[in-house]
Design a protein around this motif. Sequence first.
Motif, short mmCIF file in Angstrom:
data_model
loop_
_atom_site.label_atom_id
_atom_site.label_comp_id
_atom_site.label_asym_id
_atom_site.label_seq_id
_atom_site.Cartn_x
_atom_site.Cartn_y
_atom_site.Cartn_z
N PHE A 59 -62.21 56.65 -38.04
CA PHE A 59 -62.67 56.01 -36.72
C PHE A 59 -63.42 54.88 -37.18
N VAL A 60 -64.10 54.94 -38.31
CA VAL A 60 -65.23 54.00 -38.73
C VAL A 60 -64.54 52.74 -39.62
N PRO A 61 -64.61 51.58 -38.90
CA PRO A 61 -64.19 50.54 -39.44
C PRO A 61 -64.85 50.21 -40.94
N ASP A 62 -64.04 49.69 -41.85
CA ASP A 62 -64.60 49.50 -43.27
C ASP A 62 -64.69 47.92 -43.59
N GLY A 64 -65.78 43.93 -41.57
CA GLY A 64 -66.88 43.22 -40.80
C GLY A 64 -67.07 43.67 -39.31
N ARG A 65 -66.28 44.71 -38.79
CA ARG A 65 -66.44 45.28 -37.55
C ARG A 65 -67.33 46.39 -37.51
N ASN A 66 -67.61 46.84 -38.76
CA ASN A 66 -68.76 47.80 -39.08
C ASN A 66 -69.95 47.35 -38.64
N LEU A 67 -70.74 48.01 -37.83
CA LEU A 67 -72.20 47.32 -37.41
C LEU A 67 -73.31 47.64 -38.68
N ALA A 68 -73.23 48.17 -39.72
CA ALA A 68 -73.98 48.27 -40.69
C ALA A 68 -73.37 47.09 -41.73
N ASP A 90 -72.06 58.24 -44.70
CA ASP A 90 -71.63 59.81 -44.68
C ASP A 90 -71.71 60.02 -43.20
N LYS A 91 -70.71 60.00 -42.51
CA LYS A 91 -70.58 60.06 -40.96
C LYS A 91 -70.83 61.39 -40.28
N VAL A 92 -71.89 61.79 -40.00
CA VAL A 92 -72.04 63.32 -39.14
C VAL A 92 -72.15 62.92 -37.67
N ALA A 96 -68.25 56.96 -31.19
CA ALA A 96 -67.97 56.30 -29.70
C ALA A 96 -68.19 57.51 -28.72
N ALA A 97 -69.40 57.98 -29.07
CA ALA A 97 -69.72 59.27 -28.27
C ALA A 97 -70.90 59.10 -27.25
N GLY A 98 -71.45 58.11 -27.51
CA GLY A 98 -72.75 57.76 -26.41
C GLY A 98 -74.13 58.08 -27.23
N LEU A 99 -73.77 58.32 -28.49
CA LEU A 99 -75.07 58.77 -29.52
C LEU A 99 -75.57 57.72 -30.43
N ALA A 100 -75.09 56.46 -29.99
CA ALA A 100 -75.58 55.31 -30.65
C ALA A 100 -75.31 55.49 -32.53
N GLY A 101 -74.39 56.20 -32.98
CA GLY A 101 -74.23 56.28 -34.30
C GLY A 101 -73.98 54.88 -34.99
N GLY A 102 -73.18 54.11 -34.53
CA GLY A 102 -73.05 52.77 -35.18
C GLY A 102 -74.30 51.98 -35.00
N SER A 103 -75.00 51.98 -33.88
CA SER A 103 -76.08 51.26 -33.85
C SER A 103 -77.16 51.73 -34.83
N SER A 104 -77.16 53.06 -34.81
CA SER A 104 -78.29 53.72 -35.91
C SER A 104 -77.93 53.23 -37.29
N ASP A 105 -76.63 53.34 -37.49
CA ASP A 105 -76.07 52.88 -38.85
C ASP A 105 -76.59 51.31 -39.33
N ALA A 106 -76.70 50.52 -38.21
CA ALA A 106 -76.85 49.33 -38.57
C ALA A 106 -78.42 49.08 -38.61
N GLY A 247 -75.67 58.28 -22.52
CA GLY A 247 -75.34 56.98 -22.65
C GLY A 247 -74.07 56.89 -21.87
N SER A 248 -73.06 56.25 -22.40
CA SER A 248 -71.43 56.13 -21.86
C SER A 248 -70.45 57.10 -21.98
N GLY A 249 -71.17 58.16 -22.77
CA GLY A 249 -70.38 59.49 -23.01
C GLY A 249 -69.29 59.28 -24.31
N1 LIG Z 1 -70.96 52.32 -38.66
C1 LIG Z 1 -70.40 52.69 -37.46
N2 LIG Z 1 -70.28 53.87 -37.12
C2 LIG Z 1 -69.35 54.42 -36.09
N3 LIG Z 1 -68.78 53.39 -35.21
C3 LIG Z 1 -68.89 52.02 -35.68
C4 LIG Z 1 -69.48 51.76 -36.82
N4 LIG Z 1 -69.29 50.49 -37.01
C5 LIG Z 1 -68.71 49.89 -35.95
N5 LIG Z 1 -68.32 50.97 -35.21
C6 LIG Z 1 -67.36 50.89 -34.03
O1 LIG Z 1 -68.45 50.96 -32.73
C7 LIG Z 1 -67.42 51.57 -31.72
C8 LIG Z 1 -68.71 52.53 -31.03
O2 LIG Z 1 -69.06 53.51 -31.96
P1 LIG Z 1 -70.51 54.48 -31.64
O3 LIG Z 1 -71.69 53.44 -32.07
O4 LIG Z 1 -70.52 55.70 -32.64
O5 LIG Z 1 -70.46 54.78 -30.15
P2 LIG Z 1 -71.44 54.59 -29.11
O6 LIG Z 1 -71.92 53.12 -28.91
O7 LIG Z 1 -70.77 55.42 -27.72
O8 LIG Z 1 -72.75 55.40 -29.31
C9 LIG Z 1 -66.55 52.56 -32.59
O9 LIG Z 1 -65.47 52.88 -31.82
C10 LIG Z 1 -66.24 51.98 -33.88
O10 LIG Z 1 -65.18 51.33 -33.84
#
Ligand SMILES: Nc1ncnc2c1ncn2[C@@H]1O[C@H](COP(=O)(O)OP(=O)(O)O)[C@@H](O)[C@H]1O
Length: 284
Positions: A59-62, A64-68, A90-92, A96-106, A247-249
Amino acid sequence: MRLLVKAPAKINLSLDVLHKRPDGFHEVEMIMTTIDLADRIELTNLSDDTINILSHNRFVPDDGRNLAYQAAQLLKDRLDIKKGVAISIDKVIPVAAGLAGGSSDAAATLKGLNRLWDLGLSLDELAELGSEIGSDVSFCVYGGTALATGRGEKIEHLPAPPNCWVILAKPTIGVSTADVYRNLDVSNIQHPNTEAMISALNRSSYSDICANLGNVLESVTLDMYPEVAQIKDQMERFGADAVLMSGSGPTVYGLVQYESRLHRIYNGLRGFCDQVFAVRMLGE
Ligand SMILES: Nc1ncnc2c1ncn2[C@@H]1O[C@H](COP(=O)(O)OP(=O)(O)O)[C@@H](O)[C@H]1O
Ligand SMILES: C[C@@](CO)(OP(=O)(O)O)[C@H](O)COP(=O)(O)OP(=O)(O)OC[C@H]1O[C@@H](n2ccc(N)nc2=O)[C@H](O)[C@@H]1O
């Protein structure tokens, strides 16, 4: 050279929307705190001028869509850096869960590259850059506990919540933040009491924190995905002190003060939900 950085998730203790702005974003008032559930990011210098993303999560793009990736690209563009980096994630944190995983990776990538490339940027400068990537990235740069306003990028630090457990349960759906904001009726909002939550944090009152949890996006996501309401009900029935969607769940979390009760709730939820975590607040 290589560097390891942790990228912790956040939960929203409160989330209010004041109005929709002319630029399409919503003016928010949110209180967020970091929790001890984190992705691990490894940054390795490359000899050529490229950014590589490695993640074993489908589910994590590899690219330019990846926030990191976007974080590394932003630093390279702004500071005219002709270096390359491999970013292994290493995705824990559920995606897309409302936990800001992508934002925190960035945010972790910004902070890590600041060290790896010896850029000398302050946290404030990194947070300002991060806000260009996403509304939650500034908060993730600082971590801790904070009031976030504007579209989420204006940060005022708050005291950490008193020590407690957080149980998280994520149903097997992913939620689009944009869809949830789009379905929110801003003319019909029951606002949470943000001031009361700030006061509860200032007084370190666990019971008042529990009493003032609130998220105006919750009813929107519950209407879209009824299974989220079921998980909320179960978490309440198993005995969490207070329950809210983050968040948005769709992740639902419950606060629990005593470890004895934690196991009952955790085991109970495991029967219904694949992704269940019991973690501590980090908060500082
Ligand atoms: N490093 C990343 N980790 C997870 N998702 C990412 C990442 N970079 C881009 N995305 C994209 O961002 C979307 C939102 O992911 P995430 O940050 O996990 O959710 P949320 O904004 O609900 O907390 C995902 O569907 C995924 O396609
Ligand atoms: C809802 C919250 C609560 O913490 O988090 P998540 O559920 O995503 O974790 C945030 O407001 C999400 O922040 P983030 O995920 O960084 O959002 P962005 O990438 O900036 O925006 C995604 C989309 O959400 C909408 N959006 C976002 C923030 C905001 N204040 N108003 C909005 O309307 C916009 O449609 C935007 O295009």
